[in-house]
Motif scaffolding. Structure first.
Motif, PDB file in Angstrom:
ATOM      1  N   LEU A  88       0.840  -1.131   0.039  1.00 43.13           N
ATOM      2  CA  LEU A  88      -0.071  -0.047  -0.105  1.00 43.13           C
ATOM      3  C   LEU A  88       0.845   1.380  -0.173  1.00 43.13           C
ATOM      4  CD1 LEU A  88      -3.501   0.209   1.273  1.00 43.13           C
ATOM      5  CD2 LEU A  88      -1.882   1.984   2.548  1.00 43.13           C
ATOM      6  N   LEU A  89       2.154   1.252   0.700  1.00 45.06           N
ATOM      7  CA  LEU A  89       2.844   2.524   0.737  1.00 45.06           C
ATOM      8  C   LEU A  89       3.302   2.897  -0.519  1.00 45.06           C
ATOM      9  CD1 LEU A  89       4.371   1.992   4.515  1.00 45.06           C
ATOM     10  CD2 LEU A  89       2.676   3.930   3.774  1.00 45.06           C
ATOM     11  N   PRO A  90       3.993   2.134  -1.236  1.00 45.80           N
ATOM     12  CA  PRO A  90       4.654   2.568  -2.409  1.00 45.80           C
ATOM     13  C   PRO A  90       3.445   2.932  -3.309  1.00 45.80           C
ATOM     14  CG  PRO A  90       5.301   0.180  -2.166  1.00 45.80           C
ATOM     15  CD  PRO A  90       4.339   0.790  -0.934  1.00 45.80           C
ATOM     16  N   ARG A  91       2.366   2.217  -3.418  1.00 47.41           N
ATOM     17  CA  ARG A  91       1.029   2.777  -4.093  1.00 47.41           C
ATOM     18  C   ARG A  91       0.598   4.352  -3.910  1.00 47.41           C
ATOM     19  NH1 ARG A  91      -1.971   1.270  -7.784  1.00 47.41           N
ATOM     20  NH2 ARG A  91      -0.154   0.196  -8.452  1.00 47.41           N
ATOM     21  N   ASN A  92       0.648   4.359  -2.506  1.00 47.06           N
ATOM     22  CA  ASN A  92       0.333   5.643  -1.934  1.00 47.06           C
ATOM     23  C   ASN A  92       1.194   6.827  -2.459  1.00 47.06           C
ATOM     24  OD1 ASN A  92      -1.259   7.753  -0.212  1.00 47.06           O
ATOM     25  ND2 ASN A  92       0.666   7.387   1.127  1.00 47.06           N
ATOM     26  N   LEU A  93       2.573   6.357  -2.437  1.00 45.55           N
ATOM     27  CA  LEU A  93       3.510   7.370  -3.029  1.00 45.55           C
ATOM     28  C   LEU A  93       3.202   7.651  -4.300  1.00 45.55           C
ATOM     29  CD1 LEU A  93       6.243   8.400  -1.876  1.00 45.55           C
ATOM     30  CD2 LEU A  93       7.444   6.558  -2.987  1.00 45.55           C
ATOM     31  N   ALA A  94       2.753   6.789  -4.960  1.00 43.44           N
ATOM     32  CA  ALA A  94       2.661   6.908  -6.452  1.00 43.44           C
ATOM     33  C   ALA A  94       1.590   7.633  -6.873  1.00 43.44           C
ATOM     34  CB  ALA A  94       2.389   5.487  -7.265  1.00 43.44           C
ATOM     35  N   ILE A  95       0.549   7.494  -5.874  1.00 44.74           N
ATOM     36  CA  ILE A  95      -0.791   8.272  -6.198  1.00 44.74           C
ATOM     37  C   ILE A  95      -0.394   9.557  -5.693  1.00 44.74           C
ATOM     38  CG2 ILE A  95      -2.002   7.867  -3.801  1.00 44.74           C
ATOM     39  CD1 ILE A  95      -3.599   7.299  -6.997  1.00 44.74           C
ATOM     40  N   GLN A  96       0.282  10.101  -4.679  1.00 44.00           N
ATOM     41  CA  GLN A  96       0.408  11.509  -4.213  1.00 44.00           C
ATOM     42  C   GLN A  96       1.149  11.971  -5.402  1.00 44.00           C
ATOM     43  OE1 GLN A  96      -0.669  12.608  -1.781  1.00 44.00           O
ATOM     44  NE2 GLN A  96      -1.099  10.958  -0.466  1.00 44.00           N
ATOM     45  N   ILE A  97       2.125  11.200  -5.868  1.00 45.85           N
ATOM     46  CA  ILE A  97       2.819  11.843  -7.091  1.00 45.85           C
ATOM     47  C   ILE A  97       1.911  12.332  -8.141  1.00 45.85           C
ATOM     48  CG2 ILE A  97       4.735  11.740  -8.898  1.00 45.85           C
ATOM     49  CD1 ILE A  97       6.152  10.378  -6.376  1.00 45.85           C
ATOM     50  N   TYR A  98       1.245  11.221  -8.543  1.00 43.14           N
ATOM     51  CA  TYR A  98       0.513  11.351  -9.466  1.00 43.14           C
ATOM     52  C   TYR A  98      -0.592  12.609  -9.377  1.00 43.14           C
ATOM     53  CZ  TYR A  98      -3.240   9.912 -12.944  1.00 43.14           C
ATOM     54  OH  TYR A  98      -4.461   9.850 -13.974  1.00 43.14           O
ATOM     55  N   ARG A  99      -1.163  12.672  -8.300  1.00 42.25           N
ATOM     56  CA  ARG A  99      -2.012  13.748  -7.974  1.00 42.25           C
ATOM     57  C   ARG A  99      -1.283  15.160  -8.301  1.00 42.25           C
ATOM     58  NH1 ARG A  99      -5.853  14.483  -2.558  1.00 42.25           N
ATOM     59  NH2 ARG A  99      -3.780  14.342  -1.447  1.00 42.25           N
ATOM     60  N   ALA A 100       0.071  15.321  -7.683  1.00 40.82           N
ATOM     61  CA  ALA A 100       0.771  16.526  -7.709  1.00 40.82           C
ATOM     62  C   ALA A 100       0.868  16.815  -9.121  1.00 40.82           C
ATOM     63  CB  ALA A 100       1.952  16.357  -7.098  1.00 40.82           C
ATOM     64  N   VAL A 101       1.140  15.748 -10.145  1.00 37.52           N
ATOM     65  CA  VAL A 101       1.676  16.180 -11.427  1.00 37.52           C
ATOM     66  C   VAL A 101       0.213  16.583 -11.993  1.00 37.52           C
ATOM     67  CG1 VAL A 101       2.141  14.877 -13.677  1.00 37.52           C
ATOM     68  CG2 VAL A 101       3.469  14.699 -11.583  1.00 37.52           C
ATOM     69  N   LEU A 102      -1.127  16.086 -11.759  1.00 43.10           N
ATOM     70  CA  LEU A 102      -2.071  16.240 -12.209  1.00 43.10           C
ATOM     71  C   LEU A 102      -2.708  17.656 -12.096  1.00 43.10           C
ATOM     72  CD1 LEU A 102      -4.323  13.344 -12.251  1.00 43.10           C
ATOM     73  CD2 LEU A 102      -3.028  14.075 -14.201  1.00 43.10           C
ATOM     74  N   GLU A 103      -2.299  18.001 -10.798  1.00 44.17           N
ATOM     75  CA  GLU A 103      -2.734  19.361 -10.141  1.00 44.17           C
ATOM     76  C   GLU A 103      -1.928  20.340 -10.990  1.00 44.17           C
ATOM     77  OE1 GLU A 103      -4.041  20.450  -6.778  1.00 44.17           O
ATOM     78  OE2 GLU A 103      -5.366  18.909  -6.525  1.00 44.17           O
ATOM     79  N   SER A 104      -0.453  20.053 -10.936  1.00 45.47           N
ATOM     80  CA  SER A 104       0.373  21.056 -11.653  1.00 45.47           C
ATOM     81  C   SER A 104       0.020  21.080 -13.067  1.00 45.47           C
ATOM     82  CB  SER A 104       1.771  20.362 -11.448  1.00 45.47           C
ATOM     83  OG  SER A 104       2.645  20.924 -12.108  1.00 45.47           O
ATOM     84  N   THR A 105      -0.342  20.083 -13.615  1.00 44.70           N
ATOM     85  CA  THR A 105      -0.623  20.241 -15.111  1.00 44.70           C
ATOM     86  C   THR A 105      -2.116  21.215 -15.542  1.00 44.70           C
ATOM     87  OG1 THR A 105      -0.066  17.929 -15.279  1.00 44.70           O
ATOM     88  CG2 THR A 105      -1.281  19.142 -17.136  1.00 44.70           C
ATOM     89  N   ALA A 106      -2.945  20.896 -14.281  1.00 44.24           N
ATOM     90  CA  ALA A 106      -4.223  21.651 -14.360  1.00 44.24           C
ATOM     91  C   ALA A 106      -3.739  23.195 -13.920  1.00 44.24           C
ATOM     92  CB  ALA A 106      -5.096  21.237 -13.569  1.00 44.24           C
ATOM     93  N   GLY A 107      -2.897  23.419 -12.980  1.00 42.13           N
ATOM     94  CA  GLY A 107      -2.493  24.574 -12.634  1.00 42.13           C
ATOM     95  C   GLY A 107      -1.654  25.342 -13.674  1.00 42.13           C
ATOM     96  N   PHE A 108      -0.951  24.453 -14.331  1.00 39.53           N
ATOM     97  CA  PHE A 108       0.028  25.114 -15.655  1.00 39.53           C
ATOM     98  C   PHE A 108      -1.022  25.905 -16.634  1.00 39.53           C
ATOM     99  CE2 PHE A 108       1.389  24.530 -19.904  1.00 39.53           C
ATOM    100  CZ  PHE A 108       2.657  25.300 -19.663  1.00 39.53           C
ATOM    101  N   TYR A 109      -2.057  24.872 -17.032  1.00 41.05           N
ATOM    102  CA  TYR A 109      -2.974  25.395 -18.233  1.00 41.05           C
ATOM    103  C   TYR A 109      -3.625  26.711 -17.611  1.00 41.05           C
ATOM    104  CZ  TYR A 109      -1.508  21.564 -21.029  1.00 41.05           C
ATOM    105  OH  TYR A 109      -1.036  20.788 -21.786  1.00 41.05           O
ATOM    106  N   GLY A 110      -4.037  26.631 -16.290  1.00 42.03           N
ATOM    107  CA  GLY A 110      -4.827  27.935 -15.835  1.00 42.03           C
ATOM    108  C   GLY A 110      -3.689  28.916 -15.753  1.00 42.03           C
ATOM    109  N   SER A 111      -2.619  28.761 -15.313  1.00 40.72           N
ATOM    110  CA  SER A 111      -1.731  29.924 -15.359  1.00 40.72           C
ATOM    111  C   SER A 111      -1.226  30.492 -16.474  1.00 40.72           C
ATOM    112  CB  SER A 111      -0.398  29.393 -14.737  1.00 40.72           C
ATOM    113  OG  SER A 111       0.327  30.448 -14.402  1.00 40.72           O
TER     114      SER A 111
END
Lengths: 137, 296
Positions: B228-251
Protein backbone atom coordinates in the motif's frame (compact mmCIF):
# COMPACT_ATOMS: atom_id res chain seq x y z
CA UNK A 1 -33.07 -7.52 -0.46
CA UNK A 2 -30.61 -5.59 1.65
CA UNK A 3 -27.94 -3.70 -0.18
CA UNK A 4 -24.61 -2.04 0.53
CA UNK A 5 -22.65 0.68 -1.22
CA UNK A 6 -20.02 -0.60 -3.60
CA UNK A 7 -17.40 1.82 -4.78
CA UNK A 8 -14.83 0.88 -7.35
CA UNK A 9 -12.10 3.41 -8.01
CA UNK A 10 -8.96 3.26 -10.08
CA UNK A 11 -6.25 5.91 -9.91
CA UNK A 12 -7.61 7.40 -13.08
CA UNK A 13 -11.31 7.48 -12.28
CA UNK A 14 -14.30 6.42 -10.24
CA UNK A 15 -15.84 3.47 -12.06
CA UNK A 16 -18.71 2.44 -9.88
CA UNK A 17 -20.56 3.84 -6.91
CA UNK A 18 -23.94 2.39 -6.18
CA UNK A 19 -26.03 0.13 -4.00
CA UNK A 20 -25.60 -3.56 -4.75
CA UNK A 21 -26.73 -6.81 -3.17
CA UNK A 22 -23.55 -8.76 -3.43
CA UNK A 23 -20.03 -8.41 -4.76
CA UNK A 24 -17.47 -11.10 -5.38
CA UNK A 25 -13.95 -9.78 -5.14
CA UNK A 26 -10.70 -11.57 -5.92
CA UNK A 27 -8.90 -11.23 -2.60
CA UNK A 28 -5.26 -12.28 -2.46
CA UNK A 29 -6.09 -15.31 -0.38
CA UNK A 30 -9.14 -16.46 -2.30
CA UNK A 31 -12.32 -15.20 -3.87
CA UNK A 32 -14.53 -13.46 -1.41
CA UNK A 33 -18.26 -12.96 -1.66
CA UNK A 34 -19.40 -9.90 0.24
CA UNK A 35 -22.95 -9.44 1.42
CA UNK A 36 -24.36 -6.51 3.39
CA UNK A 37 -23.28 -6.50 7.04
CA UNK A 38 -19.90 -8.07 6.39
CA UNK A 39 -17.33 -7.79 9.18
CA UNK A 40 -14.90 -4.92 8.61
CA UNK A 41 -11.82 -6.03 6.71
CA UNK A 42 -8.99 -4.70 4.67
CA UNK A 43 -7.72 -7.09 2.03
CA UNK A 44 -5.32 -6.98 -0.86
CA UNK A 45 -6.51 -8.10 -4.27
CA UNK A 46 -4.91 -10.17 -6.95
CA UNK A 47 -5.73 -9.95 -10.63
CA UNK A 48 -9.26 -11.24 -11.19
CA UNK A 49 -12.86 -10.43 -11.84
CA UNK A 50 -15.21 -8.45 -9.66
CA UNK A 51 -18.78 -9.62 -10.02
CA UNK A 52 -21.67 -7.46 -8.97
CA UNK A 53 -25.17 -8.71 -8.15
CA UNK A 54 -28.16 -6.43 -8.19
CA UNK A 55 -31.85 -7.32 -8.08
CA UNK A 56 -31.07 -10.99 -8.05
CA UNK A 57 -28.97 -11.03 -11.19
CA UNK A 58 -25.33 -10.58 -12.03
CA UNK A 59 -25.14 -7.14 -13.66
CA UNK A 60 -21.48 -6.26 -13.96
CA UNK A 61 -18.21 -8.01 -14.41
CA UNK A 62 -15.02 -6.01 -14.25
CA UNK A 63 -11.43 -7.08 -14.42
CA UNK A 64 -9.09 -5.64 -11.78
CA UNK A 65 -5.34 -5.97 -12.00
CA UNK A 66 -4.76 -5.95 -8.27
CA UNK A 67 -5.23 -3.47 -5.47
CA UNK A 68 -6.98 -3.22 -2.13
CA UNK A 69 -10.46 -3.39 -0.76
CA UNK A 70 -11.89 -2.00 2.41
CA UNK A 71 -14.97 -3.82 3.61
CA UNK A 72 -17.31 -2.52 6.26
CA UNK A 73 -20.91 -3.48 7.09
CA UNK A 74 -22.46 -0.75 4.92
CA UNK A 75 -19.91 -0.26 2.22
CA UNK A 76 -17.13 -1.77 0.21
CA UNK A 77 -14.43 0.37 -1.33
CA UNK A 78 -12.26 -1.26 -3.94
CA UNK A 79 -9.04 0.55 -4.81
CA UNK A 80 -8.03 -1.14 -8.03
CA UNK A 81 -4.66 -0.65 -9.71
CA UNK A 82 -6.62 -0.73 -12.90
CA UNK A 83 -10.13 -1.78 -13.72
CA UNK A 84 -11.78 -2.54 -17.03
CA UNK A 85 -15.25 -3.84 -17.80
CA UNK A 86 -14.90 -7.36 -19.12
CA UNK A 87 -16.38 -6.42 -22.47
CA UNK A 88 -13.58 -3.93 -23.11
CA UNK A 89 -10.74 -6.34 -22.48
CA UNK A 90 -8.63 -7.35 -25.42
CA UNK A 91 -6.86 -10.66 -25.67
CA UNK A 92 -4.01 -9.21 -27.65
CA UNK A 93 -3.35 -6.69 -24.90
CA UNK A 94 -3.43 -9.42 -22.27
CA UNK A 95 -1.01 -11.58 -24.24
CA UNK A 96 1.33 -8.65 -24.71
CA UNK A 97 1.30 -8.05 -20.98
CA UNK A 98 1.99 -11.67 -20.18
CA UNK A 99 5.01 -11.57 -22.47
CA UNK A 100 6.23 -8.37 -20.83
CA UNK A 101 5.71 -9.61 -17.30
CA UNK A 102 7.39 -12.92 -18.04
CA UNK A 103 10.37 -11.14 -19.51
CA UNK A 104 10.59 -9.02 -16.38
CA UNK A 105 10.35 -12.12 -14.22
CA UNK A 106 13.22 -13.78 -16.07
CA UNK A 107 15.39 -10.78 -15.36
CA UNK A 108 14.83 -11.05 -11.63
CA UNK A 109 17.75 -12.87 -10.07
CA UNK A 110 18.17 -14.65 -6.77
CA UNK A 111 20.06 -11.66 -5.44
CA UNK A 112 17.05 -9.39 -5.68
CA UNK A 113 14.92 -8.89 -2.63
CA UNK A 114 12.02 -11.14 -1.94
CA UNK A 115 9.65 -8.24 -2.35
CA UNK A 116 10.92 -7.66 -5.86
CA UNK A 117 10.61 -11.31 -6.83
CA UNK A 118 7.11 -11.47 -5.44
CA UNK A 119 6.14 -8.33 -7.30
CA UNK A 120 7.42 -9.75 -10.59
CA UNK A 121 5.58 -13.01 -10.06
CA UNK A 122 2.48 -11.12 -9.06
CA UNK A 123 2.63 -9.23 -12.33
CA UNK A 124 2.75 -12.41 -14.37
CA UNK A 125 -0.17 -13.87 -12.47
CA UNK A 126 -2.16 -10.68 -12.86
CA UNK A 127 -1.50 -10.63 -16.60
CA UNK A 128 -2.54 -14.27 -16.92
CA UNK A 129 -5.76 -13.64 -15.05
CA UNK A 130 -6.38 -10.77 -17.46
CA UNK A 131 -6.16 -13.21 -20.35
CA UNK A 132 -8.52 -15.61 -18.55
CA UNK A 133 -10.91 -12.75 -17.99
CA UNK A 134 -10.69 -11.71 -21.63
CA UNK A 135 -11.51 -15.24 -22.70
CA UNK A 136 -14.40 -15.46 -20.29
CA UNK A 137 -15.94 -12.31 -21.72
CA UNK B 1 10.69 60.32 -34.21
CA UNK B 2 9.95 56.98 -35.82
CA UNK B 3 8.96 57.10 -39.43
CA UNK B 4 5.50 56.11 -40.57
CA UNK B 5 6.84 52.95 -42.15
CA UNK B 6 8.51 51.87 -38.91
CA UNK B 7 5.32 52.46 -36.96
CA UNK B 8 3.28 50.50 -39.46
CA UNK B 9 5.72 47.63 -39.14
CA UNK B 10 5.52 47.64 -35.37
CA UNK B 11 1.74 47.76 -35.35
CA UNK B 12 1.62 44.76 -37.63
CA UNK B 13 4.08 42.82 -35.56
CA UNK B 14 2.18 43.49 -32.35
CA UNK B 15 -1.03 42.50 -34.09
CA UNK B 16 0.55 39.19 -35.01
CA UNK B 17 1.71 38.67 -31.45
CA UNK B 18 -1.79 39.32 -30.25
CA UNK B 19 -3.14 36.70 -32.61
CA UNK B 20 -0.68 34.18 -31.26
CA UNK B 21 -1.34 34.91 -27.60
CA UNK B 22 -5.05 34.79 -28.22
CA UNK B 23 -4.75 31.40 -29.88
CA UNK B 24 -2.57 30.14 -27.03
CA UNK B 25 -5.12 31.32 -24.53
CA UNK B 26 -7.84 29.41 -26.34
CA UNK B 27 -5.75 26.26 -26.50
CA UNK B 28 -4.85 26.55 -22.83
CA UNK B 29 -8.51 26.96 -21.92
CA UNK B 30 -9.44 23.79 -23.79
CA UNK B 31 -6.57 21.83 -22.28
CA UNK B 32 -7.33 23.21 -18.85
CA UNK B 33 -10.78 21.73 -18.96
CA UNK B 34 -9.37 18.33 -19.79
CA UNK B 35 -6.61 18.53 -17.19
CA UNK B 36 -9.08 19.62 -14.56
CA UNK B 37 -11.39 16.71 -15.35
CA UNK B 38 -8.47 14.32 -15.08
CA UNK B 39 -7.39 15.79 -11.76
CA UNK B 40 -10.92 15.50 -10.44
CA UNK B 41 -11.24 11.91 -11.63
CA UNK B 42 -8.16 10.97 -9.66
CA UNK B 43 -9.42 12.50 -6.46
CA UNK B 44 -11.72 9.70 -5.17
CA UNK B 45 -8.94 7.13 -5.28
CA UNK B 46 -6.55 9.37 -3.39
CA UNK B 47 -9.18 10.13 -0.77
CA UNK B 48 -10.08 6.48 -0.15
CA UNK B 49 -6.41 5.62 -0.07
CA UNK B 50 -5.81 8.21 2.60
CA UNK B 51 -8.63 6.80 4.71
CA UNK B 52 -7.30 3.25 4.51
CA UNK B 53 -3.77 4.38 5.17
CA UNK B 54 -4.86 6.37 8.19
CA UNK B 55 -6.55 3.40 9.83
CA UNK B 56 -3.77 1.02 8.89
CA UNK B 57 -0.86 3.32 9.54
CA UNK B 58 -2.00 4.23 13.01
CA UNK B 59 -2.08 0.57 13.96
CA UNK B 60 1.39 -0.19 12.66
CA UNK B 61 3.36 3.03 13.14
CA UNK B 62 4.00 2.38 16.81
CA UNK B 63 5.27 -1.17 16.30
CA UNK B 64 9.04 -1.60 16.11
CA UNK B 65 9.25 -3.20 12.66
CA UNK B 66 7.23 -0.50 10.92
CA UNK B 67 8.26 0.05 7.29
CA UNK B 68 10.66 2.88 6.52
CA UNK B 69 8.28 4.45 4.11
CA UNK B 70 5.83 5.03 6.93
CA UNK B 71 8.08 6.12 9.78
CA UNK B 72 11.20 7.19 7.92
CA UNK B 73 14.72 6.10 8.69
CA UNK B 74 14.60 7.68 12.13
CA UNK B 75 17.10 10.28 11.00
CA UNK B 76 16.70 13.71 9.55
CA UNK B 77 19.93 14.33 7.73
CA UNK B 78 19.44 13.88 4.00
CA UNK B 79 16.42 15.50 2.40
CA UNK B 80 15.08 14.62 -1.01
CA UNK B 81 12.95 17.24 -2.70
CA UNK B 82 10.78 16.19 -5.60
CA UNK B 83 10.06 19.38 -7.52
CA UNK B 84 7.16 19.23 -9.94
CA UNK B 85 6.96 21.91 -12.62
CA UNK B 86 5.71 22.12 -16.17
CA UNK B 87 7.69 21.26 -19.27
CA UNK B 88 6.87 24.51 -20.99
CA UNK B 89 7.00 28.16 -20.15
CA UNK B 90 4.87 31.12 -21.16
CA UNK B 91 2.69 30.65 -18.14
CA UNK B 92 3.41 33.68 -16.01
CA UNK B 93 5.04 32.97 -12.70
CA UNK B 94 3.97 29.33 -12.63
CA UNK B 95 7.34 27.62 -12.84
CA UNK B 96 9.21 30.38 -11.10
CA UNK B 97 6.97 30.18 -8.06
CA UNK B 98 7.75 26.54 -7.45
CA UNK B 99 11.38 27.16 -8.29
CA UNK B 100 11.55 29.95 -5.77
CA UNK B 101 9.92 27.80 -3.10
CA UNK B 102 12.40 25.02 -3.83
CA UNK B 103 15.29 27.44 -3.66
CA UNK B 104 14.14 28.80 -0.30
CA UNK B 105 13.74 25.26 1.03
CA UNK B 106 17.17 24.19 -0.15
CA UNK B 107 18.80 27.26 1.37
CA UNK B 108 16.96 26.79 4.67
CA UNK B 109 17.81 23.09 4.90
CA UNK B 110 21.44 23.65 4.05
CA UNK B 111 21.67 26.42 6.60
CA UNK B 112 20.63 23.80 9.14
CA UNK B 113 23.47 21.61 7.99
CA UNK B 114 21.32 19.08 6.14
CA UNK B 115 22.20 17.45 2.86
CA UNK B 116 19.75 18.17 0.06
CA UNK B 117 19.06 16.14 -3.04
CA UNK B 118 16.69 17.24 -5.74
CA UNK B 119 14.67 15.21 -8.19
CA UNK B 120 12.93 17.36 -10.74
CA UNK B 121 9.81 16.41 -12.63
CA UNK B 122 9.29 18.70 -15.60
CA UNK B 123 11.83 20.47 -17.75
CA UNK B 124 11.42 23.99 -16.43
CA UNK B 125 12.16 23.17 -12.81
CA UNK B 126 15.36 21.47 -13.82
CA UNK B 127 16.41 24.46 -15.89
CA UNK B 128 15.65 26.85 -13.05
CA UNK B 129 17.43 24.93 -10.32
CA UNK B 130 20.40 23.88 -12.38
CA UNK B 131 21.73 27.41 -12.29
CA UNK B 132 22.30 27.49 -8.53
CA UNK B 133 22.05 23.92 -7.37
CA UNK B 134 23.34 21.74 -10.19
CA UNK B 135 25.30 19.57 -7.79
CA UNK B 136 22.19 18.70 -5.76
CA UNK B 137 20.14 17.44 -8.68
CA UNK B 138 20.13 13.66 -8.67
CA UNK B 139 17.65 13.14 -11.46
CA UNK B 140 15.49 14.87 -14.01
CA UNK B 141 12.27 13.44 -15.32
CA UNK B 142 10.07 14.97 -17.98
CA UNK B 143 6.81 13.98 -19.53
CA UNK B 144 7.60 15.92 -22.68
CA UNK B 145 5.74 14.80 -25.74
CA UNK B 146 3.02 13.04 -23.78
CA UNK B 147 -0.54 14.06 -24.48
CA UNK B 148 -1.65 13.17 -20.97
CA UNK B 149 0.15 11.90 -17.96
CA UNK B 150 -0.89 8.36 -17.10
CA UNK B 151 -0.78 6.80 -13.70
CA UNK B 152 2.04 4.54 -14.84
CA UNK B 153 4.22 7.60 -15.49
CA UNK B 154 3.78 8.74 -11.92
CA UNK B 155 4.41 5.20 -10.76
CA UNK B 156 7.79 5.27 -12.48
CA UNK B 157 8.72 8.34 -10.46
CA UNK B 158 7.54 6.62 -7.28
CA UNK B 159 9.62 3.53 -8.09
CA UNK B 160 12.64 5.76 -8.46
CA UNK B 161 12.01 7.33 -5.06
CA UNK B 162 11.41 3.92 -3.48
CA UNK B 163 14.68 2.59 -4.83
CA UNK B 164 16.52 5.58 -3.45
CA UNK B 165 14.94 4.99 -0.06
CA UNK B 166 15.92 1.34 -0.10
CA UNK B 167 19.47 2.32 -0.94
CA UNK B 168 19.42 4.64 2.05
CA UNK B 169 20.05 7.70 -0.08
CA UNK B 170 17.77 10.00 1.89
CA UNK B 171 15.88 10.23 5.17
CA UNK B 172 13.06 12.61 4.45
CA UNK B 173 11.23 13.17 1.19
CA UNK B 174 9.05 16.14 0.30
CA UNK B 175 7.06 16.98 -2.76
CA UNK B 176 7.01 20.55 -4.07
CA UNK B 177 4.38 21.44 -6.59
CA UNK B 178 1.75 23.96 -7.59
CA UNK B 179 -1.57 23.08 -6.04
CA UNK B 180 -4.50 23.98 -8.22
CA UNK B 181 -6.87 26.19 -6.29
CA UNK B 182 -8.71 27.75 -9.19
CA UNK B 183 -7.89 29.02 -12.62
CA UNK B 184 -6.16 32.15 -11.39
CA UNK B 185 -4.65 30.85 -8.18
CA UNK B 186 -2.05 28.15 -7.90
CA UNK B 187 -0.42 27.68 -4.55
CA UNK B 188 3.16 26.46 -4.39
CA UNK B 189 2.91 23.65 -1.86
CA UNK B 190 5.40 21.70 0.15
CA UNK B 191 4.08 18.27 1.07
CA UNK B 192 5.92 15.65 3.07
CA UNK B 193 5.88 12.16 1.59
CA UNK B 194 8.28 10.14 3.71
CA UNK B 195 7.81 9.62 6.59
CA UNK B 196 4.15 9.50 5.69
CA UNK B 197 2.20 12.17 7.53
CA UNK B 198 -0.53 10.55 9.55
CA UNK B 199 -3.62 12.45 10.61
CA UNK B 200 -2.97 14.05 13.96
CA UNK B 201 -4.26 12.44 17.06
CA UNK B 202 -4.19 8.96 15.60
CA UNK B 203 -0.44 8.69 15.89
CA UNK B 204 -0.49 9.47 19.54
CA UNK B 205 -3.46 7.28 20.35
CA UNK B 206 -3.43 4.24 18.10
CA UNK B 207 -5.35 2.09 20.55
CA UNK B 208 -8.25 4.48 20.85
CA UNK B 209 -10.03 3.37 17.72
CA UNK B 210 -13.28 4.65 19.22
CA UNK B 211 -16.15 4.70 16.76
CA UNK B 212 -13.96 3.37 13.97
CA UNK B 213 -14.34 -0.36 13.55
CA UNK B 214 -11.47 -2.70 14.22
CA UNK B 215 -10.49 -4.14 10.90
CA UNK B 216 -9.46 -7.64 10.12
CA UNK B 217 -6.53 -7.78 7.77
CA UNK B 218 -5.92 -10.34 5.14
CA UNK B 219 -2.97 -10.83 4.68
CA UNK B 220 -1.32 -9.33 7.78
CA UNK B 221 -1.06 -5.56 8.30
CA UNK B 222 2.63 -5.46 7.43
CA UNK B 223 2.10 -7.23 4.13
CA UNK B 224 -0.71 -4.93 3.13
CA UNK B 225 1.31 -1.90 4.11
CA UNK B 226 4.27 -3.11 2.10
CA UNK B 227 2.19 -2.88 -1.06
CA UNK B 228 0.00 0.00 0.00
CA UNK B 229 2.76 2.46 0.84
CA UNK B 230 4.53 2.48 -2.53
CA UNK B 231 1.12 2.79 -4.12
CA UNK B 232 0.28 5.70 -1.91
CA UNK B 233 3.54 7.34 -2.89
CA UNK B 234 2.67 6.88 -6.55
CA UNK B 235 -0.80 8.28 -6.07
CA UNK B 236 0.50 11.34 -4.23
CA UNK B 237 2.94 12.02 -7.02
CA UNK B 238 0.27 11.37 -9.63
CA UNK B 239 -2.03 13.81 -7.93
CA UNK B 240 0.70 16.43 -7.70
CA UNK B 241 1.50 16.05 -11.38
CA UNK B 242 -2.15 16.33 -12.36
CA UNK B 243 -2.72 19.35 -10.15
CA UNK B 244 0.40 20.90 -11.53
CA UNK B 245 -0.74 20.26 -15.10
CA UNK B 246 -4.13 21.78 -14.45
CA UNK B 247 -2.48 24.69 -12.70
CA UNK B 248 -0.11 25.16 -15.57
CA UNK B 249 -2.89 25.56 -18.10
CA UNK B 250 -4.78 27.84 -15.76
CA UNK B 251 -1.72 29.95 -15.31
CA UNK B 252 -0.96 29.95 -19.00
CA UNK B 253 -4.49 30.98 -19.78
CA UNK B 254 -4.26 33.92 -17.40
CA UNK B 255 -0.85 34.90 -18.67
CA UNK B 256 -1.97 34.76 -22.28
CA UNK B 257 -5.11 36.69 -21.48
CA UNK B 258 -2.96 39.44 -19.99
CA UNK B 259 -0.61 39.32 -22.92
CA UNK B 260 -3.51 39.66 -25.35
CA UNK B 261 -4.84 42.63 -23.44
CA UNK B 262 -1.43 44.26 -23.27
CA UNK B 263 -0.94 43.75 -26.98
CA UNK B 264 -4.28 45.43 -27.57
CA UNK B 265 -3.25 48.42 -25.45
CA UNK B 266 0.01 48.64 -27.27
CA UNK B 267 -1.71 48.59 -30.65
CA UNK B 268 -3.94 51.44 -29.52
CA UNK B 269 -0.98 53.47 -28.39
CA UNK B 270 0.97 52.79 -31.54
CA UNK B 271 -2.01 53.60 -33.74
CA UNK B 272 -2.46 56.90 -31.95
CA UNK B 273 1.19 57.64 -32.42
CA UNK B 274 0.97 56.65 -36.07
CA UNK B 275 -1.98 58.92 -36.74
CA UNK B 276 -0.34 61.83 -34.93
CA UNK B 277 2.82 61.43 -36.96
CA UNK B 278 0.83 61.20 -40.15
CA UNK B 279 -1.09 64.35 -39.25
CA UNK B 280 2.13 66.14 -38.36
CA UNK B 281 3.62 65.19 -41.70
CA UNK B 282 0.61 66.51 -43.58
CA UNK B 283 0.64 69.76 -41.60
CA UNK B 284 4.34 70.14 -42.26
CA UNK B 285 3.87 69.62 -45.96
CA UNK B 286 1.00 72.15 -46.04
CA UNK B 287 3.12 74.73 -44.26
CA UNK B 288 5.88 74.16 -46.76
CA UNK B 289 3.52 74.54 -49.70
CA UNK B 290 1.88 77.68 -48.26
CA UNK B 291 5.14 79.37 -47.32
CA UNK B 292 6.53 78.42 -50.75
CA UNK B 293 3.50 80.00 -52.45
CA UNK B 294 3.83 83.15 -50.32
CA UNK B 295 7.47 83.55 -51.29
CA UNK B 296 6.63 83.62 -54.97
Amino acid sequence: MATFLLELVSPERLLLSRQVEMATIPAAEGEMGVLPGHAPMIVTLRGGIIRVRENGAETERLFVGGGFAEVSPERVTVLADEATPLANLSRAEAERRIAEAEAALREVTAEDTEVKRDAALERVLSARSMLDAAQAA
Amino acid sequence: MASLKDLRGRINSVKNTRKITQAMKMVAAAKLRRAQAQAEAARPYAERMEAILASLGAAVASTPGAPQMLVGTGEDRVHLLVVVTADRGLAGGFNTNVGRLARARIRALEAEGKVVKVLTVGRKGAAYLRRDFASRIVGEITFMGKKRVEFSDAEAVAVRVTEMLEEGEFDVCSLLYNRFRNVITQIPTDQRLIPAPLPEGQVTAPAAAGPQAQYEYEPAEETILATLLPRNLAIQIYRAVLESTAGFYGSQMTAMDNATRNAGDMINRLTLNYNRTRQANITKELIEIISGAEAV
